[in-house]
Design an enzyme around this catalytic site. Structure first.
Site, PDB file in Angstrom:
ATOM      1  N   ASP A  95      -2.733  -8.641  -7.455  1.00  0.00           N
ATOM      2  CA  ASP A  95      -2.378  -9.062  -6.096  1.00  0.00           C
ATOM      3  C   ASP A  95      -3.104 -10.365  -5.770  1.00  0.00           C
ATOM      4  O   ASP A  95      -4.011 -10.395  -4.942  1.00  0.00           O
ATOM      5  CB  ASP A  95      -2.753  -7.946  -5.111  1.00  0.00           C
ATOM      6  CG  ASP A  95      -2.520  -8.334  -3.668  1.00  0.00           C
ATOM      7  OD1 ASP A  95      -1.655  -9.194  -3.408  1.00  0.00           O
ATOM      8  OD2 ASP A  95      -3.221  -7.782  -2.796  1.00  0.00           O
ATOM      9  N   SER A 143      -6.734  -2.327  -0.927  1.00  0.00           N
ATOM     10  CA  SER A 143      -6.277  -1.478  -2.020  1.00  0.00           C
ATOM     11  C   SER A 143      -7.410  -0.749  -2.739  1.00  0.00           C
ATOM     12  O   SER A 143      -7.236   0.427  -3.103  1.00  0.00           O
ATOM     13  CB  SER A 143      -5.434  -2.299  -3.007  1.00  0.00           C
ATOM     14  OG  SER A 143      -6.116  -3.452  -3.429  1.00  0.00           O
ATOM     15  N   HIS A 182      -7.544  -8.360  -8.006  1.00  0.00           N
ATOM     16  CA  HIS A 182      -7.879  -9.243  -6.887  1.00  0.00           C
ATOM     17  C   HIS A 182      -8.133  -8.338  -5.672  1.00  0.00           C
ATOM     18  O   HIS A 182      -7.285  -8.191  -4.790  1.00  0.00           O
ATOM     19  CB  HIS A 182      -6.745 -10.224  -6.600  1.00  0.00           C
ATOM     20  CG  HIS A 182      -6.464 -11.175  -7.733  1.00  0.00           C
ATOM     21  ND1 HIS A 182      -5.833 -10.791  -8.890  1.00  0.00           N
ATOM     22  CD2 HIS A 182      -6.719 -12.497  -7.872  1.00  0.00           C
ATOM     23  CE1 HIS A 182      -5.709 -11.845  -9.704  1.00  0.00           C
ATOM     24  NE2 HIS A 182      -6.242 -12.883  -9.112  1.00  0.00           N
ATOM     25  N   HIS A 199       0.813  -1.213   0.000  1.00  0.00           N
ATOM     26  CA  HIS A 199       0.000   0.000   0.000  1.00  0.00           C
ATOM     27  C   HIS A 199       0.846   1.261   0.000  1.00  0.00           C
ATOM     28  O   HIS A 199       0.433   2.283  -0.560  1.00  0.00           O
ATOM     29  CB  HIS A 199      -0.965  -0.034   1.179  1.00  0.00           C
ATOM     30  CG  HIS A 199      -2.008  -1.094   1.028  1.00  0.00           C
ATOM     31  ND1 HIS A 199      -2.611  -1.725   2.108  1.00  0.00           N
ATOM     32  CD2 HIS A 199      -2.552  -1.671  -0.082  1.00  0.00           C
ATOM     33  CE1 HIS A 199      -3.473  -2.621   1.660  1.00  0.00           C
ATOM     34  NE2 HIS A 199      -3.450  -2.610   0.345  1.00  0.00           N
ATOM     35  N   GLU A 202     -13.388  -8.967  -7.732  1.00  0.00           N
ATOM     36  CA  GLU A 202     -13.286  -9.935  -6.645  1.00  0.00           C
ATOM     37  C   GLU A 202     -14.149 -11.140  -6.974  1.00  0.00           C
ATOM     38  O   GLU A 202     -15.343 -11.005  -7.257  1.00  0.00           O
ATOM     39  CB  GLU A 202     -13.717  -9.313  -5.319  1.00  0.00           C
ATOM     40  CG  GLU A 202     -13.776 -10.286  -4.156  1.00  0.00           C
ATOM     41  CD  GLU A 202     -12.479 -11.075  -3.952  1.00  0.00           C
ATOM     42  OE1 GLU A 202     -12.571 -12.304  -3.766  1.00  0.00           O
ATOM     43  OE2 GLU A 202     -11.391 -10.449  -3.997  1.00  0.00           O
ATOM     44  N   GLY A 214     -10.180 -12.186 -11.640  1.00  0.00           N
ATOM     45  CA  GLY A 214      -9.341 -11.049 -11.967  1.00  0.00           C
ATOM     46  C   GLY A 214      -8.581 -11.198 -13.266  1.00  0.00           C
ATOM     47  O   GLY A 214      -8.434 -10.231 -14.029  1.00  0.00           O
TER      48      GLY A 214
END
Length: 286
Positions: free
Chosen positions: A168, A99, A41, A18, A117, A143
């Site tokens: 991610d 995120s 993701h 982050h 997601e 994703g």
């Protein structure tokens, strides 16, 4: 897939990921032109650090909750990360942002984002967190498939010349995830070559990453930078000793913004043998 990020929210990997994400978003906002962010993701967007999942592992206590407050001499990238997290906590004390929430708070009126997601429960929670924000679209879908479908990005008649793609994945397939990432990057770069791509990866034993890095260098990106933070020596294959962020087409001089923040991160969250490094896997000489 059984992964739930709530068990790991606010850990050392989240902090690195982050901090880099906020620095990338700040770099994009230095120009007036609109940009687009795709989070492949995304997770549920916000995590209760006193909830049952986070409390069971206590990873935030060894990560985000160990960070010192910003003060005189705090590296700017570190201070900006703390500020960005604090903005998300104003209406939800005791939480840690995912995120997509950090992205949502960073967007200007002209910018747009998509957050993907796959897990229905997590996607529903993400939609609730981002409800009422017309700049962010939540997609309950895989994703990697979304990268194929949503790039190059557009919003109605608007097409975006600039963007950031965050990948991610949970790495439930462990090293089997890397071929999926490489294929997704290769395809995405052919569709949206001017974007910056940010890929989070875990570090157990760094030599196991060498084949992945060699293949990254052959991708059709102008440059590739690996930013890594290890909270302990990478000599155990049984636990995550650190993590990294792979940046393809990173913004100009982003490494100079991020590197000063890595030492205080290592000092705050690391054990004996903690370290950090920035490695150019491929560098644009232009």
């Amino acid at each position: 897939m059984n992964y739930r990020h709530g068990f790991h929210a606010g850990n050392h990997a989240d902090v690195l990921k982050h901090l880099v994400l906020v620095a990338l978003l700040d770099a994009l906002k230095r120009k007036e032109g609109a940009f687009y962010v795709l989070d492949s993701h995304a997770g549920r967007g916000q995590y209760d650090l006193s909830g049952s999942q986070a409390s069971r592992t206590g990873e935030a206590r060894e990560g985000f909750l160990r960070l010192p407050a910003a003060g005189p001499g705090t590296p700017p990238a570190f201070a900006r990360y703390l500020e960005a997290v604090a903005e998300t906590q104003e209406l939800a004390p005791g939480t840690y942002p995912g995120s997509p929430l950090l992205v949502a708070h960073a967007l200007r009126d002209q910018d747009r984002a998509a957050a993907c997601e796959l897990l229905p429960e997590e996607a529903a929670a993400l939609k609730a967190v981002l409800a009422g924000d017309p700049k962010v679209h939540v997609h309950a879908r895989d994703g990697y498939a979304a990268l194929k479908a949503l790039l190059p990005p557009k919003d109605g008649a608007t097409r975006f010349a600039r963007g950031l793609v965050l990948i991610d994945p949970p790495y439930e397939a462990q090293e089997g995830e890397y071929p999926l990432i490489l294929a997704a990057l290769n395809d995405a770069l052919s569709k949206f070559p001017q974007a910056t791509y940010a890929v989070w990866y875990p570090i157990k034993q760094r030599p196991s990453l060498h084949p992945f890095f060699r293949k990254v260098a052959s991708l059709p990106a102008k440059s590739a930078l690996a930013i890594e933070l290890l909270v302990r020596p990478d000599d155990s294959p049984l636990r995550m000793n650190g993590s990294g962020m792979l940046l393809l087409n990173p913004p100009w001089q982003i490494e100079k913004a991020i590197e000063p923040a890595l030492k205080p991160l290592a000092q705050a969250m690391g054990e004996a043998g903690a370290s950090w490094r920035l490695t150019w896997l491929k560098q644009d000489k232009a």
